[in-house]
Design a protein around this motif. Structure first.
Motif: not given
Length: 163
Positions: A12-23
């Protein structure tokens, strides 16, 4: 997720300022925006998937590729949203009409001038082009900004601030 996974994501990582990416290993990648909107990207073709956060995006590294996930920048969304009546979208339409030889392009550009938002439209086209990866679209946006500059009757010294 909607596919019924009750397992925790492996990353689980931040993507830019306001999105989250989950794998999830068996489901792929889920990108969740600030308002709960989400997109699923399946990565069934690769066993190894790594998410690397960047300032304004995420890199997704697999065995065979490196891809960039990024939220659509606001300027691009304003310009390219279907049916947009934003001044920048109208300027882009006018520039496209000019490129195709339509005499209506001149009146469309002058309509933006009457709203008093020509400089904002030019700046939005430039801002969107800076954040665009697709070169033909980037050129199209810059041509629209250049077309708009032809209708600005301002002191050339004032234009230095937008370039």
């Amino acid at each position: 997720t909607s596919d019924g996974s009750s397992a925790s994501p492996s990353e689980m990582k931040w993507c830019g300022e306001d999105s989250v990416v989950l794998h999830w290993k068996n489901l792929g990648i889920l990108m969740v925006g600030p308002y709960g909107d989400w997109l699923r990207f399946p990565y069934d073709h690769s066993d190894n998937v790594y998410i690397i956060p960047e300032i304004d995006s995420c890199r997704v590294v697999t065995d065979t590729s490196v891809e960039i996930l990024q939220r659509v920048p606001p300027a691009t969304a304003l310009l390219l949203r279907i049916g947009s009546i934003e001044p920048a979208a109208m300027l882009l339409d006018a520039a496209d009409a000019f490129e195709s030889g339509s005499p209506a392009s001149d009146e469309a550009a002058r309509a933006i001038i009457r709203t008093g938002m020509l400089m904002e439209a030019i700046e939005t086209c430039i801002d969107a082009s800076v954040r665009e990866f697709d070169i033909p679209l980037q050129k199209r946006l810059l041509r629209a900004a250049s077309y708009g500059l032809h209708f600005s009757y301002k002191d050339p010294n004032e234009l230095e601030n937008i370039m």
